[in-house]
Design an enzyme around this catalytic site. Structure first.
Site, PDB file in Angstrom:
ATOM      1  N   ASP A 188       8.468  -8.540   2.763  1.00 23.97           N
ATOM      2  CA  ASP A 188       7.184  -8.711   3.446  1.00 23.97           C
ATOM      3  C   ASP A 188       7.475  -9.139   4.880  1.00 23.97           C
ATOM      4  O   ASP A 188       8.096 -10.178   5.100  1.00 23.97           O
ATOM      5  CB  ASP A 188       6.369  -9.790   2.706  1.00 23.97           C
ATOM      6  CG  ASP A 188       4.979  -9.955   3.297  1.00 23.97           C
ATOM      7  OD1 ASP A 188       4.815  -9.795   4.529  1.00 23.97           O
ATOM      8  OD2 ASP A 188       4.049 -10.246   2.531  1.00 23.97           O
TER       9      ASP A 188
ATOM     10  N   THR B  23      -4.799  10.605  10.951  1.00 33.48           N
ATOM     11  CA  THR B  23      -3.679  11.469  10.595  1.00 33.48           C
ATOM     12  C   THR B  23      -3.803  11.840   9.118  1.00 33.48           C
ATOM     13  O   THR B  23      -4.238  11.019   8.314  1.00 33.48           O
ATOM     14  CB  THR B  23      -2.354  10.722  10.868  1.00 33.48           C
ATOM     15  OG1 THR B  23      -2.262  10.477  12.272  1.00 33.48           O
ATOM     16  CG2 THR B  23      -1.150  11.509  10.421  1.00 33.48           C
TER      17      THR B  23
ATOM     18  N   TYR C  63       4.794  -9.888  25.179  1.00 27.85           N
ATOM     19  CA  TYR C  63       6.263  -9.881  25.063  1.00 27.85           C
ATOM     20  C   TYR C  63       6.875  -8.996  26.137  1.00 27.85           C
ATOM     21  O   TYR C  63       7.956  -9.277  26.642  1.00 27.85           O
ATOM     22  CB  TYR C  63       6.694  -9.398  23.663  1.00 27.85           C
ATOM     23  CG  TYR C  63       6.915 -10.532  22.693  1.00 27.85           C
ATOM     24  CD1 TYR C  63       5.841 -11.196  22.121  1.00 27.85           C
ATOM     25  CD2 TYR C  63       8.197 -10.957  22.364  1.00 27.85           C
ATOM     26  CE1 TYR C  63       6.031 -12.249  21.244  1.00 27.85           C
ATOM     27  CE2 TYR C  63       8.412 -12.012  21.488  1.00 27.85           C
ATOM     28  CZ  TYR C  63       7.326 -12.651  20.927  1.00 27.85           C
ATOM     29  OH  TYR C  63       7.527 -13.701  20.062  1.00 27.85           O
TER      30      TYR C  63
ATOM     31  N   ALA D 285       2.584   0.758  16.054  1.00 27.39           N
ATOM     32  CA  ALA D 285       1.631   1.751  15.551  1.00 27.39           C
ATOM     33  C   ALA D 285       0.246   1.123  15.605  1.00 27.39           C
ATOM     34  O   ALA D 285      -0.203   0.487  14.659  1.00 27.39           O
ATOM     35  CB  ALA D 285       1.976   2.168  14.125  1.00 27.39           C
TER      36      ALA D 285
ATOM     37  N   LEU E 177      12.899 -11.999   8.340  1.00 23.14           N
ATOM     38  CA  LEU E 177      13.652 -10.859   7.814  1.00 23.14           C
ATOM     39  C   LEU E 177      15.118 -11.251   7.604  1.00 23.14           C
ATOM     40  O   LEU E 177      15.689 -11.966   8.425  1.00 23.14           O
ATOM     41  CB  LEU E 177      13.569  -9.715   8.834  1.00 23.14           C
ATOM     42  CG  LEU E 177      13.668  -8.312   8.271  1.00 23.14           C
ATOM     43  CD1 LEU E 177      12.383  -7.961   7.528  1.00 23.14           C
ATOM     44  CD2 LEU E 177      13.912  -7.301   9.391  1.00 23.14           C
TER      45      LEU E 177
ATOM     46  N   TYR F 114      -9.008  -5.248  10.395  1.00 21.01           N
ATOM     47  CA  TYR F 114      -8.056  -4.219  10.824  1.00 21.01           C
ATOM     48  C   TYR F 114      -8.100  -4.048  12.344  1.00 21.01           C
ATOM     49  O   TYR F 114      -7.076  -4.127  13.029  1.00 21.01           O
ATOM     50  CB  TYR F 114      -8.388  -2.912  10.112  1.00 21.01           C
ATOM     51  CG  TYR F 114      -7.445  -1.760  10.410  1.00 21.01           C
ATOM     52  CD1 TYR F 114      -6.113  -1.808  10.001  1.00 21.01           C
ATOM     53  CD2 TYR F 114      -7.893  -0.617  11.076  1.00 21.01           C
ATOM     54  CE1 TYR F 114      -5.255  -0.744  10.258  1.00 21.01           C
ATOM     55  CE2 TYR F 114      -7.049   0.442  11.327  1.00 21.01           C
ATOM     56  CZ  TYR F 114      -5.724   0.386  10.916  1.00 21.01           C
ATOM     57  OH  TYR F 114      -4.884   1.445  11.174  1.00 21.01           O
TER      58      TYR F 114
ATOM     59  N   THR G 228       0.834  -1.210   0.000  1.00 18.74           N
ATOM     60  CA  THR G 228       0.000   0.000   0.000  1.00 18.74           C
ATOM     61  C   THR G 228       0.867   1.258   0.000  1.00 18.74           C
ATOM     62  O   THR G 228       0.357   2.358  -0.152  1.00 18.74           O
ATOM     63  CB  THR G 228      -0.932   0.049   1.236  1.00 18.74           C
ATOM     64  OG1 THR G 228      -0.142   0.074   2.430  1.00 18.74           O
ATOM     65  CG2 THR G 228      -1.850  -1.153   1.275  1.00 18.74           C
ATOM     66  N   GLY G 229       2.167   1.084   0.186  1.00 16.84           N
ATOM     67  CA  GLY G 229       3.075   2.234   0.185  1.00 16.84           C
ATOM     68  C   GLY G 229       3.509   2.563  -1.226  1.00 16.84           C
ATOM     69  O   GLY G 229       3.186   1.846  -2.178  1.00 16.84           O
TER      70      GLY G 229
ATOM     71  N   LEU H  43       5.008  -0.092  11.661  1.00 15.10           N
ATOM     72  CA  LEU H  43       3.882   0.562  10.991  1.00 15.10           C
ATOM     73  C   LEU H  43       3.372  -0.269   9.814  1.00 15.10           C
ATOM     74  O   LEU H  43       2.487   0.187   9.077  1.00 15.10           O
ATOM     75  CB  LEU H  43       4.291   1.951  10.462  1.00 15.10           C
ATOM     76  CG  LEU H  43       4.441   3.081  11.484  1.00 15.10           C
ATOM     77  CD1 LEU H  43       5.737   2.968  12.253  1.00 15.10           C
ATOM     78  CD2 LEU H  43       4.355   4.440  10.814  1.00 15.10           C
TER      79      LEU H  43
HETATM   80  P1  NAD Z   1       0.164   3.222   4.563  1.00 19.18           P
HETATM   81  O1  NAD Z   1      -0.672   2.192   3.898  1.00 19.18           O
HETATM   82  O2  NAD Z   1       0.511   4.439   3.784  1.00 19.18           O
HETATM   83  O3  NAD Z   1       1.514   2.591   5.119  1.00 19.18           O
HETATM   84  C1  NAD Z   1       1.648   1.244   5.496  1.00 19.18           C
HETATM   85  C2  NAD Z   1       2.942   0.714   4.904  1.00 19.18           C
HETATM   86  O4  NAD Z   1       3.128  -0.631   5.325  1.00 19.18           O
HETATM   87  C3  NAD Z   1       2.911   0.701   3.377  1.00 19.18           C
HETATM   88  O5  NAD Z   1       4.111   1.277   2.882  1.00 19.18           O
HETATM   89  C4  NAD Z   1       2.816  -0.786   3.023  1.00 19.18           C
HETATM   90  O6  NAD Z   1       3.385  -1.081   1.773  1.00 19.18           O
HETATM   91  C5  NAD Z   1       3.542  -1.399   4.196  1.00 19.18           C
HETATM   92  N1  NAD Z   1       3.156  -2.792   4.448  1.00 19.18           N
HETATM   93  C6  NAD Z   1       1.899  -3.305   4.592  1.00 19.18           C
HETATM   94  N2  NAD Z   1       1.954  -4.615   4.815  1.00 19.18           N
HETATM   95  C7  NAD Z   1       3.279  -4.965   4.823  1.00 19.18           C
HETATM   96  C8  NAD Z   1       3.992  -6.179   5.006  1.00 19.18           C
HETATM   97  N3  NAD Z   1       3.359  -7.345   5.215  1.00 19.18           N
HETATM   98  N4  NAD Z   1       5.351  -6.157   4.935  1.00 19.18           N
HETATM   99  C9  NAD Z   1       6.014  -4.999   4.714  1.00 19.18           C
HETATM  100  N5  NAD Z   1       5.395  -3.812   4.540  1.00 19.18           N
HETATM  101  C10 NAD Z   1       4.045  -3.796   4.596  1.00 19.18           C
HETATM  102  O7  NAD Z   1      -0.591   3.618   5.911  1.00 19.18           O
HETATM  103  P2  NAD Z   1      -0.306   4.779   6.958  1.00 19.18           P
HETATM  104  O8  NAD Z   1      -1.485   5.654   6.991  1.00 19.18           O
HETATM  105  O9  NAD Z   1       1.035   5.367   6.725  1.00 19.18           O
HETATM  106  O10 NAD Z   1      -0.297   3.946   8.316  1.00 19.18           O
HETATM  107  C11 NAD Z   1       0.921   3.493   8.892  1.00 19.18           C
HETATM  108  C12 NAD Z   1       0.618   2.742  10.189  1.00 19.18           C
HETATM  109  O11 NAD Z   1      -0.029   3.624  11.113  1.00 19.18           O
HETATM  110  C13 NAD Z   1      -0.301   1.548  10.005  1.00 19.18           C
HETATM  111  O12 NAD Z   1       0.140   0.491  10.838  1.00 19.18           O
HETATM  112  C14 NAD Z   1      -1.643   2.052  10.470  1.00 19.18           C
HETATM  113  O13 NAD Z   1      -2.432   1.017  10.987  1.00 19.18           O
HETATM  114  C15 NAD Z   1      -1.249   3.056  11.541  1.00 19.18           C
HETATM  115  N6  NAD Z   1      -2.285   4.099  11.697  1.00 19.18           N
HETATM  116  C16 NAD Z   1      -2.452   5.052  10.743  1.00 19.18           C
HETATM  117  C17 NAD Z   1      -3.445   6.011  10.901  1.00 19.18           C
HETATM  118  C18 NAD Z   1      -3.679   7.113   9.890  1.00 19.18           C
HETATM  119  O14 NAD Z   1      -4.572   7.942  10.087  1.00 19.18           O
HETATM  120  N7  NAD Z   1      -2.911   7.200   8.811  1.00 19.18           N
HETATM  121  C19 NAD Z   1      -4.256   5.986  12.035  1.00 19.18           C
HETATM  122  C20 NAD Z   1      -4.063   4.976  12.962  1.00 19.18           C
HETATM  123  C21 NAD Z   1      -3.052   4.050  12.796  1.00 19.18           C
END
Ligand code: NAD
Length: 323
Positions: free
Chosen positions: A62, A181, A165, A120, A67, A151, A41-42, A79
């Site tokens: 992934d 955010t 942990y 996160a 890792l 989720y 999703t990035g 995150l």
């Molecule tokens: P985002 O989708 O932009 O970022 C998530 C990133 O994680 C992406 O780059 C994606 O490619 C990567 N990813 C997903 N699954 C993966 C995996 N299995 N292995 C490696 N990489 C993986 O989302 P965001 O808005 O930047 O959110 C980041 C974190 O913050 C998330 O964990 C989300 O739950 C948390 N969060 C965000 C918000 C918000 O408002 N944006 C609010 C609450 C919590």
């Protein structure tokens, strides 16, 4: 509150919206960063400029898979998870795996490195809250089998695993409950409220508001969220700690405010309500204020203006600093 310096951080999900700003901020403060992301999703563009920066390393991987050896780190920010409803509806199993297996792998790395671990988590652990505003002591009201559960429950499990942990393996963990955010680098099509309203405003389209539009949200500019995550990592606090901006307004009010800033006079278009959509959402941040000395600094209009500007010129550097 402590202010220990982080020398080398592992940022899981570092090419996402919040993760890329976090990587940038850590590098700015002299921390080396290993960014791990599978780009599900990035967006690689988010971290393209960082590839030239000394101390930055990208590992495409992934996190549900073991890792490769990344050397010693003293902090881990987890995150990595689909985060927008559009993404986790498209990737339901992957979301559950990122929160469960991914979190376990991340905690094992923290354990092996004796590193500080920051999860996160999300305000979604409160579900459709019956307590308002939401304080960390509230246990939440989540439907475990609804469409959002992949989720919400992944994050609740991740919180439980993180706590286990800490208790049974003495890992130095922290849980951040991040509230909505917004900021530069959100994707126009990711389905979240602010980018949707901005994209519709800039296109001159009607602004689609779900349900009655009276459900409330609180929105926090990304540089504030990132500062909260780093403050938490530098502290000894276990959390959970809410990270959000307690300025609350209805979704319809946010739509009108975004449209005004983006120069749109388009009408609101009320569409079907979303199943299990939280009716009210506002963080109680007294714990973060007291224990981290953290609170949001960016005013709503200033943050929205920066975000609208970035959507208008997405190739320009994303302005996230406080200045
Ligand atoms: P985002 O989708 O932009 O970022 C998530 C990133 O994680 C992406 O780059 C994606 O490619 C990567 N990813 C997903 N699954 C993966 C995996 N299995 N292995 C490696 N990489 C993986 O989302 P965001 O808005 O930047 O959110 C980041 C974190 O913050 C998330 O964990 C989300 O739950 C948390 N969060 C965000 C918000 C918000 O408002 N944006 C609010 C609450 C919590």
């Amino acid at each position: 509150m402590t202010t220990s310096h982080i020398h080398r951080a592992l940022v899981l999900g570092g090419s996402g919206f919040i993760g890329s700003h976090l990587c940038e901020s850590l590098l700015d403060s002299g921390t080396s960063v290993i960014c791990v992301d599978n780009f599900s999703t990035g967006n690689a563009v988010n971290i393209q400029s960082l590839l030239e920066v000394k101390g930055f390393q990208l590992v495409e991987h992934d996190i549900t898979e073991p890792l490769p050896d990344i050397g010693m780190v003293d902090a881990i920010f987890h995150l990595a998870s689909p985060a927008s409803p559009a993404d986790y509806h498209r990737l339901p199993i992957e979301t559950l795996r990122a929160g469960s297996i991914g979190t376990e792998r991340a905690l094992e790395i923290a354990s092996a490195n004796n590193a500080r671990f920051v999860l996160a988590s999300t305000s979604e652990v409160y579900g459709d809250p019956q307590v308002h505003p939401q304080h960390e002591t509230y246990f939440g009201n989540v439907n475990p089998v609804g469409p959002r559960s992949v989720y919400d429950e992944a994050k609740r499990y991740a919180e439980a695993l993180t706590s286990a942990y800490r208790r049974s393996r003495s890992v130095n963990t922290a849980i951040a409950r991040i509230f909505n955010t917004y900021g530069p680098r959100m994707r126009a099509e990711d389905g979240r409220m602010i980018p949707t309203f901005i994209a519709q405003s800039l296109a001159g389209d009607k602004l689609t508001v779900t349900g009655t539009g009276q459900q409330t949200r609180s929105i926090c500019f990304v540089s504030d969220t990132v500062a909260g995550l780093i403050a938490l990592a530098r502290s000894n606090e276990p959390g959970p700690i809410n990270i959000g901006n307690p300025v609350e307004a209805s979704v319809a009010e946010w739509a009108v405010r975004v449209a005004a800033i983006a120069g749109s006079t388009a009408e609101l278009d009320f569409i079907d309500a979303v199943e299990d959509d939280p009716r009210r959402r506002c963080p109680d941040i007294s714990r973060a204020r007291l224990r981290l000395g953290w609170e949001p600094l960016i005013g709503i209009d200033a943050g929205l203006r920066r975000t609208v500007d970035w959507f208008t010129h997405p190739t320009s550097p994303a302005p996230t600093s406080v200045g």
